[in-house]
Each structure stands twice: as structure tokens, then as C-alpha cells.
Design a protein around this motif. Structure first.
Motif, PDB file in Angstrom:
ATOM      1  N   GLU A   3      42.764  29.509  42.679  1.00  0.00           N
ATOM      2  CA  GLU A   3      41.853  29.549  41.590  1.00  0.00           C
ATOM      3  C   GLU A   3      41.344  27.901  41.301  1.00  0.00           C
ATOM      4  O   GLU A   3      40.322  27.863  40.990  1.00  0.00           O
ATOM      5  N   LEU A   7      37.668  26.227  41.392  1.00  0.00           N
ATOM      6  CA  LEU A   7      37.387  25.729  40.236  1.00  0.00           C
ATOM      7  C   LEU A   7      36.493  24.515  40.601  1.00  0.00           C
ATOM      8  O   LEU A   7      35.531  24.112  40.050  1.00  0.00           O
ATOM      9  N   LYS A  65      33.796  22.030  32.880  1.00  0.00           N
ATOM     10  CA  LYS A  65      33.609  22.983  31.858  1.00  0.00           C
ATOM     11  C   LYS A  65      32.522  24.346  32.289  1.00  0.00           C
ATOM     12  O   LYS A  65      33.021  25.337  31.986  1.00  0.00           O
ATOM     13  N   GLU A  68      34.469  26.441  34.683  1.00  0.00           N
ATOM     14  CA  GLU A  68      35.471  27.554  34.184  1.00  0.00           C
ATOM     15  C   GLU A  68      34.877  28.588  33.481  1.00  0.00           C
ATOM     16  O   GLU A  68      35.703  29.828  33.954  1.00  0.00           O
ATOM     17  N   GLU A  69      33.692  28.439  33.153  1.00  0.00           N
ATOM     18  CA  GLU A  69      32.877  29.491  32.630  1.00  0.00           C
ATOM     19  C   GLU A  69      32.589  30.567  33.771  1.00  0.00           C
ATOM     20  O   GLU A  69      32.480  31.777  33.613  1.00  0.00           O
ATOM     21  N   GLU A  70      32.090  29.803  34.915  1.00  0.00           N
ATOM     22  CA  GLU A  70      31.733  30.666  36.071  1.00  0.00           C
ATOM     23  C   GLU A  70      32.564  31.589  36.537  1.00  0.00           C
ATOM     24  O   GLU A  70      32.462  32.496  37.122  1.00  0.00           O
ATOM     25  N   LEU A  71      33.818  30.799  36.560  1.00  0.00           N
ATOM     26  CA  LEU A  71      35.060  31.286  37.457  1.00  0.00           C
ATOM     27  C   LEU A  71      35.491  32.530  36.484  1.00  0.00           C
ATOM     28  O   LEU A  71      36.084  33.595  36.922  1.00  0.00           O
ATOM     29  N   LEU A  72      35.351  32.632  35.116  1.00  0.00           N
ATOM     30  CA  LEU A  72      35.706  33.839  34.447  1.00  0.00           C
ATOM     31  C   LEU A  72      34.762  34.782  34.830  1.00  0.00           C
ATOM     32  O   LEU A  72      35.156  35.836  34.871  1.00  0.00           O
ATOM     33  N   PHE A  73      33.401  34.689  34.786  1.00  0.00           N
ATOM     34  CA  PHE A  73      32.417  35.482  35.473  1.00  0.00           C
ATOM     35  C   PHE A  73      32.927  36.230  36.857  1.00  0.00           C
ATOM     36  O   PHE A  73      33.067  37.331  37.044  1.00  0.00           O
ATOM     37  N   LYS A  75      35.951  36.296  38.171  1.00  0.00           N
ATOM     38  CA  LYS A  75      37.206  36.936  38.271  1.00  0.00           C
ATOM     39  C   LYS A  75      36.849  38.480  37.435  1.00  0.00           C
ATOM     40  O   LYS A  75      37.271  39.375  37.828  1.00  0.00           O
ATOM     41  N   ALA A  76      36.124  38.203  36.479  1.00  0.00           N
ATOM     42  CA  ALA A  76      35.583  39.595  35.735  1.00  0.00           C
ATOM     43  C   ALA A  76      34.956  40.723  36.436  1.00  0.00           C
ATOM     44  O   ALA A  76      34.883  41.927  36.270  1.00  0.00           O
ATOM     45  N   ASN A  77      34.232  40.344  37.549  1.00  0.00           N
ATOM     46  CA  ASN A  77      33.540  40.965  38.228  1.00  0.00           C
ATOM     47  C   ASN A  77      33.897  41.129  39.888  1.00  0.00           C
ATOM     48  O   ASN A  77      33.249  41.795  40.792  1.00  0.00           O
TER      49      ASN A  77
END
Length: 366
Positions: A3, A7, A65, A68-73, A75-77
Motif C-alpha cells: 500500500e 501511495l 494527500k 491517500e484519497e484515491e487509495l481509499l477509492f 481499496k473500497a472498489n
């Protein structure tokens, strides 16, 4: 990739003034995306071609920053990230100098096959064009190729649907992030494509949708495949851009000819006339020109008597003895030689009667 590694690659990809070429150069110089972004400004300034604008953008604190937001997307998908130095990155795209440093993948895509073709053309495809595209995919189905296109109206969606109908893997290259589908009317095909391949893009979920994205997307369509096939095109169009990019990658391009008076045949006819594409009259032309019809049994390589090879020619000989037939780019990469030098050495070896060229820009030992 871990991860943390993803990132930092995302953060580097977010630096708009760097681009894929610049990012690869920086990674090669510093060792990794993380090293690039953690390097001191005065050290980065010494890198040839970095420039003040790029340098200032690189050291901005906004990129991590955003990453980090794109990584959340991601992982969630359950999106898979394909890094250009990793084994899961499409092999043919590795040979494209402007290939993305990071691709995002959904579905069940498997691009390890050497039989990958791109089918492109007008969004206003005619009935004759649809029939030819469907026949093309149907008759090539026994060779089990992967069908790549852009998931747009007309030719693209015809190619994807034909692939699914014939049980083939198909890949849609998108000009936007994986959080949306354009055109929206094609949402009904998403599940079928995901089950029989999937989608690829280098755009983020936060990317602004712009028509210029389609031109950037076209380099991926051309780069993934051994050959690009243009079904129909007017005098101008995105499919002609894809054909030009494929030519710049030294890939085969085919065009379906038409009557000179037909508006949607002008682009294809011009490609053939300008020797930017080979004339495609029947689907099996593809199999022949790409060398798909050749038998794959193990060949017995006879020792070449009274033939002297220099050191670099011997490296190529030994490589082909193990690899059987291979593409010029693959030979160059496998032998750690520049492509232009490899081409010259192969010509010398052909003149010596050691190797022979095959359709599809392949070479094998005699």
C-alpha cells in the motif's frame, strides 16, 4: 506492491507537470517513487531536464494527500493497480515509452496472452461495418485472441459484444476513472465485460472528464496489442490517431477498404494508400500476418556449420534457441541490447542464413 508503494506512485502520478516519461526518468534516477518524493530539492534540481516548474510541483505537499484519497477509492472498489515495473503490467505496454506508470484494472483481465488485437473505428458504424466486425471476431475465435477497444459507441461496443458472444476475453480502455461509465447507455454491458475480461484506465476517480482524454486513452489501446484494426473511419477520427500511435510503436495496423465514394471508408483507404496500414479483406489475413497459423511444436535447431557469429549475434542466437520465435522488442529486451542495434544484428544474421523473419515482425532460427 504494498500500500505504501502504491501511495507514492499515485502521488508521483498526480504531479501533472511530470507526466509518464518524466516519472519514469525520475524513478530510474532515484530508485523508486517514494525516493523521488522524499529527495531533497537541491538534489532533484541537478537532474537533467527537471526544470523549475516541475521541481516546484514535485515538492508540493498536496500530492500525497490526493494519493491517500484515491487509495481509499481503490481499496473500497477492489481495483488492481498495475505498476510499469511489475510482472502483472501488460507486457506489450512495457515497450511503449509513454506507457502509464500505473494502470487501474477492474474485472478478470488476463493479458498474458500474446494474441491481443485492438479493434477501433467510427462511432457511426454502418450495417456493413457491424457485419464485418462480427465476422472478424467470429472467424478469429478459434485462435482465442483478446479483443481490446474503447467501449465507445459504434465500432468499439460492437467489438466488445462480438468477443463476449464468441467466448473471448475483451478489454475496455476507458478515458475516465473507474467510478463512472461513458457513454452511460453502455452501463448495461459492464457486467458482461467484467466477467469476460474487464476495464483498464490510467485516469483517477477524481479526474475531470474531458474529450481530450480519449486521445490519451488511445495510446493504451494501441500499446496493449500486437495489431490495431480499423473497421471504418471518416477522413478524421480518433481511430486514425490510434493507428498512428500503433505505427509509432512499430505494431501492425490493418484497415478495411471501402468504396472511394463512401464517407466512412475515406480514413481506411487513406491509411492503406499512405502505407500506414495493410489492407484487410478477410479475417484470416490477421492470423496469417500475425503468424497465428504456424504450428507451435518444438522445432529442432540444427547447428549452423561454417557460420561465424560475433559476440552480440551469439547472444541473440542463444536467446532464440531457448525462446523459439520472438518479437524484435522482446529479443532486444531479453538480450539487453538497444532496439536499433538488435534490428541491425538480426539483418546480418538473416544474411548469414542463421535466422529468418516471419509475419507479425517475429524472428526465428533456421
Amino acid at each position: 506492491m504494498t500500500e505504501d508503494e502504491i501511495l507514492y506512485v499515485l502521488a508521483l502520478q498526480h504531479v501533472s507537470n511530470v507526466g509518464d516519461l518524466g516519472a519514469k526518468k525520475l524513478i530510474a534516477h532515484c530508485g523508486s517513487a517514494e525516493a523521488v518524493l522524499k529527495e531533497k530539492k537541491h538534489v532533484l534540481a541537478k537532474i537533467d531536464g527537471i526544470g523549475k516548474v516541475r521541481l516546484n510541483d514535485l515538492v508540493s505537499g498536496t500530492h500525497l494527500k490526493a494519493a491517500e484519497e484515491e487509495l481509499l477509492f481503490i481499496k473500497a472498489n477492489n481495483i488492481e493497480c498495475l505498476y510499469f515495473e511489475d510482472s502483472n503490467y501488460p507486457e506489450k505496454l512495457k515497450h511503449c515509452i509513454d506507457g502509464p506508470i500505473l494502470l487501474f484494472q477492474s474485472g478478470t483481465v488476463n493479458l498474458q496472452s500474446q494474441r491481443i488485437i485492438s479493434i477501433v473505428g467510427t462511432r457511426k458504424i454502418t450495417t456493413a461495418g457491424i457485419a464485418f466486425c462480427e465476422k472478424l471476431v467470429e472467424e478469429l475465435a478459434s485462435f482465442n485472441p483478446v479483443i481490446v477497444s474503447g467501449f465507445a459507441y459504434g465500432t468499439d461496443i460492437t467489438a466488445h459484444k462480438s468477443a463476449i458472444k464468441n467466448g473471448l476475453q475483451t478489454v475496455g480502455c476507458l478515458a475516465h476513472g473507474l467510478n463512472q461509465i461513458y457513454p452511460k447507455v453502455h452501463k448495461k454491458h459492464v457486467a458482461d465485460v467484467d466477467k469476460n475480461g474487464g476495464f483498464l484506465t490510467d485516469f483517477w476517480s477524481s479526474s475531470v472528464f474531458d474529450r481530450n482524454n480519449f486521445l490519451k486513452r488511445n495510446r493504451i489501446i494501441a500499446g496493449l496489442s500486437s495489431a490495431t484494426i480499423v473497421i471504418e473511419s471518416a477522413v478524421r477520427g480518433g481511430s486514425l490517431v490510434t493507428a498512428d500511435i500503433a505505427n509509432s510503436y512499430n505494431r501492425d495496423v490493418f484497415a478495411v477498404p471501402g468504396r472511394p465514394t463512401d464517407h466512412l471508408s475515406i480514413g481506411c483507404n487513406n491509411l492503406i494508400k499512405q502505407q500506414k496500414a495493410q489492407l484487410l479483406s478477410t479475417p484470416l489475413d490477421i492470423a496469417y500476418m500475425l503468424n497465428w497459423e504456424l504450428e507451435t511444436e518444438q522445432k529442432v535447431i540444427q547447428k549452423q556449420l561454417f557460420v561465424e557469429l560475433d559476440a552480440q549475434e551469439q547472444i541473440i542466437f542463444d536467446f532464440l534457441k531457448i525462446q523459439d520465435k520472438q518479437l524484435l522488442d522482446v529479443i532486444a529486451l531479453g538480450c539487453n541490447l538497444p532496439t536499433f542495434k538488435t534490428a541491425s544484428l538480426l539483418l546480418n544474421m538473416e544474411l548469414k542464413g542463421v535466422i529468418r523473419p516471419l509475419p507479425g515482425k517475429l524472428f526465428e532460427l533456421i
